[in-house]
Design an enzyme around this catalytic site. Sequence first.
Site, mmCIF file in Angstrom:
data_model
loop_
_atom_site.group_PDB
_atom_site.id
_atom_site.type_symbol
_atom_site.label_atom_id
_atom_site.label_comp_id
_atom_site.label_asym_id
_atom_site.label_seq_id
_atom_site.Cartn_x
_atom_site.Cartn_y
_atom_site.Cartn_z
ATOM 1 N N ASP A 1 -6.314 -1.675 -8.885
ATOM 2 C CA ASP A 1 -7.026 -0.468 -8.451
ATOM 3 C C ASP A 1 -7.163 0.455 -9.656
ATOM 4 O O ASP A 1 -6.996 1.666 -9.563
ATOM 5 C CB ASP A 1 -6.266 0.232 -7.323
ATOM 6 C CG ASP A 1 -7.119 1.300 -6.618
ATOM 7 O OD1 ASP A 1 -8.356 1.288 -6.792
ATOM 8 O OD2 ASP A 1 -6.551 2.153 -5.913
ATOM 9 N N GLY B 1 -3.702 11.272 0.487
ATOM 10 C CA GLY B 1 -4.678 10.196 0.444
ATOM 11 C C GLY B 1 -4.733 9.498 1.785
ATOM 12 O O GLY B 1 -4.108 9.934 2.752
ATOM 13 N N LYS C 1 6.321 9.970 -3.221
ATOM 14 C CA LYS C 1 5.176 9.316 -2.571
ATOM 15 C C LYS C 1 5.621 8.803 -1.210
ATOM 16 O O LYS C 1 6.491 7.941 -1.123
ATOM 17 C CB LYS C 1 4.640 8.182 -3.453
ATOM 18 C CG LYS C 1 3.359 7.563 -2.931
ATOM 19 C CD LYS C 1 2.689 6.694 -3.987
ATOM 20 C CE LYS C 1 1.436 6.025 -3.475
ATOM 21 N NZ LYS C 1 0.736 5.236 -4.488
HETATM 22 P P1 ADP Z 1 -3.008 7.036 -3.431
HETATM 23 O O1 ADP Z 1 -4.204 7.111 -4.357
HETATM 24 O O2 ADP Z 1 -2.767 5.667 -2.922
HETATM 25 O O3 ADP Z 1 -3.021 8.061 -2.376
HETATM 26 P P2 ADP Z 1 -1.479 7.739 -5.803
HETATM 27 O O4 ADP Z 1 -0.238 7.059 -6.271
HETATM 28 O O5 ADP Z 1 -2.716 7.507 -6.601
HETATM 29 O O6 ADP Z 1 -1.686 7.374 -4.282
HETATM 30 O O7 ADP Z 1 -1.180 9.285 -5.750
HETATM 31 C C1 ADP Z 1 -2.138 10.207 -5.325
HETATM 32 C C2 ADP Z 1 -2.234 11.357 -6.289
HETATM 33 O O8 ADP Z 1 -0.971 12.011 -6.405
HETATM 34 C C3 ADP Z 1 -2.568 10.935 -7.684
HETATM 35 O O9 ADP Z 1 -3.945 10.890 -7.883
HETATM 36 C C4 ADP Z 1 -1.946 12.004 -8.531
HETATM 37 O O10 ADP Z 1 -2.793 13.117 -8.618
HETATM 38 C C5 ADP Z 1 -0.738 12.398 -7.723
HETATM 39 N N1 ADP Z 1 0.455 11.689 -8.205
HETATM 40 C C6 ADP Z 1 0.948 10.522 -7.780
HETATM 41 N N2 ADP Z 1 2.053 10.181 -8.437
HETATM 42 C C7 ADP Z 1 2.282 11.167 -9.315
HETATM 43 C C8 ADP Z 1 3.278 11.412 -10.314
HETATM 44 N N3 ADP Z 1 4.285 10.563 -10.507
HETATM 45 N N4 ADP Z 1 3.192 12.538 -11.038
HETATM 46 C C9 ADP Z 1 2.187 13.391 -10.841
HETATM 47 N N5 ADP Z 1 1.230 13.233 -9.934
HETATM 48 C C10 ADP Z 1 1.258 12.128 -9.181
HETATM 49 MN MN MN Z 2 -4.575 6.665 -6.260
#
Ligand code: ADP
Ligand code: MN
Length: 515
Positions: free
Chosen positions: A404, A261, A288
């Site tokens: 969000d 992202g 993350k």
């Molecule tokens: P951002 O949108 O700020 O980049 P997110 O926390 O939404 O960060 O994570 C991005 C993507 O990663 C999510 O849309 C999801 O598809 C995947 N993701 C994030 N955390 C998890 C998790 N704990 N298990 C599975 N997929 C995850």
């Molecule tokens: Mn997200």
Amino acid sequence: MDPVEVAAVPDAGPGPAWQNKCPWGAPNTTSISCSLADVMSEQLAKELQLEEENAAFPEVVAVAEGPFITGENIDTSSDLMLAQMLQMEFDREYDAQLRREEKKINGDSKVSISFENYRKVHPYDSDSSEDEVDWQDTPHDPYRADKPTPTPRRGFIGKGKDITTKHDEVVCGRKNTARMENFAPEFQVGDGIGMDLKLSNQVFNALKQHAYSEERRSARLHEKKEHSTAEKAVDPKTRLLLYKMVNAGMLETITGCISTGKESVVFHAYGGRSATEDKVIPPECAIKVFKTTLNEFKNRDKYIKDDYRFKDRFSKLNPRKIIRMWAEKEMHNLTRMQNAGIPCPQVVILKKHVLVMSFIGQDQVPAPKLKDVTLSSEDMKKAYYQILNMMQQLYKECNLVHADLSEYNMLWHDGKVWLIDVSQSVEPTHPHGLEFLFRDCRNVSQFFQKGGVAEALNERELFNAISGLNITAENEVDFQAEIEALEKMNEDHVQNLGKKLSMFSSNGDPPIYDE
Ligand code: ADP
Ligand code: MN
């Protein structure tokens, strides 16, 4: 002359043979290399003068005053200048040679190899913001030159006017030249030993500092380039963090990237074993990594700057620490949600800007986002009521507004909805907390209304149902105006009384949360 100090000279009677022999060579018969003597005539003059002084007052110079070459008592500014000029000249020659080799290798070829990274003389970049971040992170201020540290008065050899201490300018100068060889290997120091170059302590220290900062500057320039070309890959420091987690056995393997992202990169990993008994590492984990490129975070200021939980810390922090705070915030918010029983990833560990949590999905396949699944109308309705319930729990039990919330940050897994991405979540009393809640309500209500859930409340009804407030405005503009008025009232109250209004909680008490 201080008579006490002169008296402190030890009896220099005939001693063992080793005392009469200088271990570093024969300082008294030093023949000064002519070519260098020409260049450094000032140095020569000073040496001759010192020799004369030594002859006149040998004891005092040798022992009583301790290290006689310090930053204070000898003006070496011209030496330093000369040394720096020589170094610069050397670096330029080195670069010119590099260029020649580069040209030879590349010839007329369309594809060329660049030696840019190996150059010694870099144009100064005016962008100093990175430097600021750097030095705030280091315990020592790299811009402050090392103070020459006085060496304890020990170790002198010879007698009478032949006394030679390790502070002897010539000996010391030679030693300094030799020590120069220990600078970073990339730092070209030339053949100082071959030339019988003698560096005074101050010049040596200044050069050492120069070598050190040049090394850092080279590394920084290199790193900058890496950032710009491999934007999506994690930087070396993060790689090291991840590597350590695998090395410690906490993670079994990091299999690959799930999402990149704007603000984070998410990886999948298989969990390893825990160092402590009480903690169980889930079989599959999501990692993350909050991006350390700062640009994207600048427009997120408003979430964290006004969050009173972080208020005191915010102003004092550098950008790198602020990014760590996002990760920290996500961890705290996930923990609150977990404790309230809301389906969400479970926190495994937080290390700097890297958050490890349980993986929502199976066999490396992440659960789909709500926007990407086609649910039966039955499941759609189920999902709606579940979300309604979760939003209420989030607000009342966790004292949080997601901020969000949308079909992008809800995953469908195991027949239910899981909430993710809560680094920006705030408490309802955040100066913009109610506006964020309203936006969340709008996303949710629009998604389910479009998805055919007849029971779905509209955004205003949803807002009231979750906040327990009773805003009666008929249209959206008035509704939002009332929300902002409430936020303003709360802020004024905070300003005046130093605490928040309790109006946000349904029972009249400010929500209390114990993590
Ligand atoms: P951002 O949108 O700020 O980049 P997110 O926390 O939404 O960060 O994570 C991005 C993507 O990663 C999510 O849309 C999801 O598809 C995947 N993701 C994030 N955390 C998890 C998790 N704990 N298990 C599975 N997929 C995850
Ligand atoms: Mn997200």
